[in-house]
Structures are given as structure tokens and as C-alpha cells.
Design an enzyme around this catalytic site. Structure first.
Site, PDB file in Angstrom:
ATOM      1  N   THR A  58       0.794  -1.235   0.000  1.00  0.00           N
ATOM      2  CA  THR A  58       0.000   0.000   0.000  1.00  0.00           C
ATOM      3  C   THR A  58       0.830   1.291   0.000  1.00  0.00           C
ATOM      4  OG1 THR A  58      -0.164  -0.178   2.402  1.00  0.00           O
ATOM      5  CG2 THR A  58      -2.009  -1.047   1.128  1.00  0.00           C
ATOM      6  N   TYR A 121       0.971   2.015  -8.305  1.00  0.00           N
ATOM      7  CA  TYR A 121       0.041   1.449  -7.310  1.00  0.00           C
ATOM      8  C   TYR A 121      -1.328   1.208  -7.945  1.00  0.00           C
ATOM      9  CZ  TYR A 121      -3.169   1.356  -3.282  1.00  0.00           C
ATOM     10  OH  TYR A 121      -4.160   1.028  -2.387  1.00  0.00           O
TER      11      TYR A 121
HETATM   12  N1  LIG Z   1      -4.858   2.868   3.112  1.00  0.00           N
HETATM   13  C1  LIG Z   1      -5.636   3.514   2.247  1.00  0.00           C
HETATM   14  O1  LIG Z   1      -5.796   4.739   2.302  1.00  0.00           O
HETATM   15  C2  LIG Z   1      -6.364   2.741   1.172  1.00  0.00           C
HETATM   16  C3  LIG Z   1      -7.152   3.440   0.260  1.00  0.00           C
HETATM   17  C4  LIG Z   1      -7.859   2.715  -0.722  1.00  0.00           C
HETATM   18  C5  LIG Z   1      -7.761   1.349  -0.767  1.00  0.00           C
HETATM   19  N2  LIG Z   1      -6.969   0.689   0.119  1.00  0.00           N
HETATM   20  C6  LIG Z   1      -6.897  -0.763   0.030  1.00  0.00           C
HETATM   21  O2  LIG Z   1      -7.427  -1.293   1.233  1.00  0.00           O
HETATM   22  C7  LIG Z   1      -6.779  -2.532   1.551  1.00  0.00           C
HETATM   23  C8  LIG Z   1      -6.255  -2.491   2.975  1.00  0.00           C
HETATM   24  O3  LIG Z   1      -5.326  -1.418   3.078  1.00  0.00           O
HETATM   25  P1  LIG Z   1      -4.569  -1.105   4.450  1.00  0.00           P
HETATM   26  O4  LIG Z   1      -4.276   0.354   4.451  1.00  0.00           O
HETATM   27  O5  LIG Z   1      -5.304  -1.735   5.595  1.00  0.00           O
HETATM   28  O6  LIG Z   1      -3.190  -1.884   4.200  1.00  0.00           O
HETATM   29  P2  LIG Z   1      -2.029  -2.242   5.229  1.00  0.00           P
HETATM   30  O7  LIG Z   1      -2.269  -1.631   6.566  1.00  0.00           O
HETATM   31  O8  LIG Z   1      -0.756  -1.923   4.505  1.00  0.00           O
HETATM   32  O9  LIG Z   1      -2.170  -3.812   5.399  1.00  0.00           O
HETATM   33  C9  LIG Z   1      -1.841  -4.705   4.379  1.00  0.00           C
HETATM   34  C10 LIG Z   1      -1.456  -6.019   5.030  1.00  0.00           C
HETATM   35  O10 LIG Z   1      -1.091  -6.931   3.985  1.00  0.00           O
HETATM   36  C11 LIG Z   1       0.082  -7.629   4.388  1.00  0.00           C
HETATM   37  N3  LIG Z   1       0.813  -8.133   3.238  1.00  0.00           N
HETATM   38  C12 LIG Z   1       1.678  -7.460   2.433  1.00  0.00           C
HETATM   39  N4  LIG Z   1       2.201  -8.290   1.508  1.00  0.00           N
HETATM   40  C13 LIG Z   1       1.654  -9.518   1.733  1.00  0.00           C
HETATM   41  C14 LIG Z   1       1.824 -10.791   1.124  1.00  0.00           C
HETATM   42  N5  LIG Z   1       2.654 -10.969   0.097  1.00  0.00           N
HETATM   43  N6  LIG Z   1       1.108 -11.832   1.613  1.00  0.00           N
HETATM   44  C15 LIG Z   1       0.271 -11.661   2.659  1.00  0.00           C
HETATM   45  N7  LIG Z   1       0.082 -10.491   3.294  1.00  0.00           N
HETATM   46  C16 LIG Z   1       0.772  -9.426   2.832  1.00  0.00           C
HETATM   47  C17 LIG Z   1       0.862  -6.559   5.128  1.00  0.00           C
HETATM   48  O11 LIG Z   1       1.884  -7.129   5.885  1.00  0.00           O
HETATM   49  P3  LIG Z   1       3.234  -6.236   6.141  1.00  0.00           P
HETATM   50  O12 LIG Z   1       2.791  -5.004   6.814  1.00  0.00           O
HETATM   51  O13 LIG Z   1       4.071  -7.152   6.979  1.00  0.00           O
HETATM   52  O14 LIG Z   1       3.802  -5.972   4.772  1.00  0.00           O
HETATM   53  C18 LIG Z   1      -0.232  -5.911   5.960  1.00  0.00           C
HETATM   54  O15 LIG Z   1      -0.462  -6.613   7.157  1.00  0.00           O
HETATM   55  C19 LIG Z   1      -5.712  -2.703   0.477  1.00  0.00           C
HETATM   56  O16 LIG Z   1      -6.217  -3.509  -0.547  1.00  0.00           O
HETATM   57  C20 LIG Z   1      -5.490  -1.310  -0.066  1.00  0.00           C
HETATM   58  O17 LIG Z   1      -5.014  -1.325  -1.409  1.00  0.00           O
HETATM   59  C21 LIG Z   1      -6.274   1.356   1.092  1.00  0.00           C
END
Ligand SMILES: NC(=O)c1ccc[n+]([C@@H]2O[C@H](COP(=O)([O-])OP(=O)(O)OC[C@H]3O[C@@H](n4cnc5c(N)ncnc54)[C@H](OP(=O)(O)O)[C@@H]3O)[C@@H](O)[C@H]2O)c1
Length: 276
Positions: A58, A121
Site C-alpha cells: 500500500t 500502485y
Molecule cells: N490505506 C488507504 O488509504 C487505502 C485506500 C484505498 C484502498 N486501500 C486498500 O485497502 C486494503 C487495505 O489497506 P490497508 O491500508 O489496511 O493496508 P495495510 O495496513 O498496509 O495492510 C496490508 C497487510 O497486507 C500484508 N501483506 C503485504 N504483503 C503480503 C503478502 N505478500 N502476503 C500476505 N500479506 C501481505 C501486510 O503485511 P506487512 O505489513 O508485513 O507488509 C499488511 O499486514 C488494500 O487492498 C489497499 O489497497 C487502502
């Protein structure tokens, strides 16, 4: 059972909280979604009825210099989850983003508007959306501007900076809907419970600029920080971002009866919870 992949992430942790006892969470220590073998092993072992993918790479600016990793996690990872869930007859729920759009429409995006990501991204997330179709029984939920208790986000950054500075410059020309991960989790669960498939948009109601959001955070938190304006060009980040990418959530409301609360009341609720 509902399997949440990426359960230690910001959304994943709140998703687990909202699902409660019916949920089982795994993260990168138990499954690496960039490996088909690892993904199939966990899905075959746990045999969920539904797989919710909250795992992603992300770091929007980091993706620009790590395009291969972005495509592996956000693109191929979803293909692996789609194939593994299809094999056991489970539905795949995948979380995507407003960054699949270029922000040039000038009004809120509906689900079937043309996509045109501006950066790596967004491209990798769009690849993930397309790859979700390896499982015909799939649901894609696009969201934006997330914040929550369990991850790095704009609200926490503003609150930290308030302890260090009296005045901040925040961009005025990017418009979106700040969205609390708890509200989003309830929206996803509403879609799951009502058996929806296809693409849905889900974000807190209303919209603002990052600058207005920063002002609201300081007002609600009672912090006397001055917020000056700046443009996205002046900020000069590695990744281009859509300038106006609000999501029309009418389809979610029509099909489930669920409406996310206005972003400002969500912010208030978040700050209350954060302070308890
Ligand atoms: N944050 C935003 O503002 C936003 C906006 C729109 C959409 N989204 C979407 O919403 C979803 C959740 O976002 P979030 O902000 O909660 O993300 P996040 O906090 O970065 O969490 C993502 C999780 O995925 C894990 N991960 C990364 N690579 C992996 C792999 N190869 N296999 C298994 N797990 C893995 C990460 O582990 P590590 O931390 O150890 O890498 C982390 O625990 C995502 O699909 C993102 O694209 C987010």
C-alpha cells in the site's frame, strides 16, 4: 468461516473485529499471497466459505520504485487468491481503490466508469481487480483515504505533527472522502451478508480536500494548529495521484440498504474511540 487475508493490516484488524467469531485471520507470517503454493495451502487447509483480501502493498510512492513487488502482491497475489478460493468453491472479496481512476471526471465515480490509473500502485490494483475474475464468484470493493487505529494514516500523521509544529501546509487540490476502516468493514460485511457480486464503491459520505480534512482533525481534537494551503505540484511526491476521485456509493446503498456515515461524524467517532 470467513478468512481475512492481511488480517494484521489497518483494515484487516478492524475487519476481524467486525466479523467477530466467524472470522479467521492470516497475514504474511502464515501466507504469502505472491506464492500460489502458499496461498493454495492455507485456503485448502482452512476451507473458508468466503475469503476477504485485505492484504496489499500500500505504499503508493514506494510502488513507483518497486513496481515488480507492487505487481506481485497487488496483481498476481489476487490471481492466486482467486484460483485458490475458486478451487474450494469459496467467494473472493477483494478490496481495491479509487486510484484505479485518473480523477479527471469532475463528479463522483460510479462502478463502471472507465479506469485509467496514474501510477504504479493504481495499475497494480487494477491488475488485481482483473485477476479477481479467475474466481467468477467474486466481489470487488473500491474505497479511499482510509484511516483506522491499526496502521499509518493521515489522521495519525496530523496528530503527531501537531505535537511538533504550530503550522502546517496541506494540499488543497486533492478531493476525496476520508473513510474509517470500521465503517468500511461494516459495509463489506453488509455486501457479503446480502450475497453481492461484482464491483461496489464504499466510502464515508461527503467529501473534502486533504487541507479541509486536516483542519477538521485539529478542530475535533481541540489542537490550535494553523493549516496553510499548498498544491499537489508543490508537494512533489513520486507518484501522481488523482485530483478528484470521490466514489459514488449509491449502488451499495441501493443493493444493501447500508450507507456509510458522513466523514466528519466518522472522524469524531474515531477520535472518541482513540481517546478511550
Ligand atoms: N490505506 C488507504 O488509504 C487505502 C485506500 C484505498 C484502498 N486501500 C486498500 O485497502 C486494503 C487495505 O489497506 P490497508 O491500508 O489496511 O493496508 P495495510 O495496513 O498496509 O495492510 C496490508 C497487510 O497486507 C500484508 N501483506 C503485504 N504483503 C503480503 C503478502 N505478500 N502476503 C500476505 N500479506 C501481505 C501486510 O503485511 P506487512 O505489513 O508485513 O507488509 C499488511 O499486514 C488494500 O487492498 C489497499 O489497497 C487502502
Amino acid at each position: 468461516m470467513i478468512l481475512v487475508v492481511g488480517a494484521n493490516g489497518m483494515l484487516g484488524r478492524d475487519m476481524m473485529g467486525v466479523i467477530g467469531g466467524a472470522g479467521r485471520g492470516v497475514d504474511v507470517d502464515e501466507v504469502d499471497i505472491t506464492s500460489l503454493e502458499s496461498t493454495e495451502r492455507i485456503v485448502r487447509t482452512l476451507k473458508p466459505e468466503i475469503v476477504i483480501n485485505c492484504a496489499a502493498y500500500t505504499d503508493v510512492d514506494g510502488c513507483e520504485s518497486n513496481a515488480e513487488t507492487a505487481m506481485q502482491v497487488n496483481g498476481e497475489g489476487v490471481a492466486h487468491l482467486a484460483m485458490a478460493s475458486r478451487e474450494i468453491g469459496a467467494r473472493l472479496v477483494h478490496v481495491s481503490t479509487d486510484y484505479v481512476f485518473d480523477g479527471g471526471k469532475g463528479s463522483p465515480y460510479v462502478e463502471d466508469d472507465a479506469t485509467r490509473p496514474l501510477g504504479v500502485y493504481g495499475e497494480s490494483k487494477l491488475a488485481g481487480e482483473l485477476n479477481a475474475a479467475f474466481n467468477p464468484d467474486h466481489l470487488i470493493v473500491r474505497t479511499q483515504w482510509l484511516y483506522g487505529l491499526h496502521g499509518k494514516n493521515f489522521v495519525e500523521t496530523m496528530l503527531r505533527l501537531a505535537g511538533e509544529k504550530d503550522e502546517l501546509a496541506v494540499v488543497t487540490d486533492q478531493i476525496g472522502s476520508p473513510t474509517w476502516t470500521v465503517d468500511l468493514s461494516h459495509a463489506i460485511l453488509a455486501l457479503v451478508k446480502t450475497g453481492q457480486r461484482g464491483v461496489y464503491h464504499a466510502a464515508n459520505a461527503g467529501f473534502c480536500s486533504w487541507n479541509e480534512f486536516a483542519r477538521a482533525i485539529f478542530e475535533e481534537a481541540g489542537l490550535p494548529v494553523k493549516v496553510a494551503g499548498m498544491t499537489t505540484d508543490e508537494l512533489n511526491r513520486p507518484a501522481r495521484r488523482p485530483l478528484y476521485s470521490t466514489l459514488d456509493c449509491g449502488k451499495l446503498e441501493k443493493d444493501t440498504g447500508f450507507r456509510l456515515q458522513p466523514w466528519r461524524s466518522a472522524l469524531k467517532a474515531y477520535l472518541r474511540l482513540r481517546n478511550t
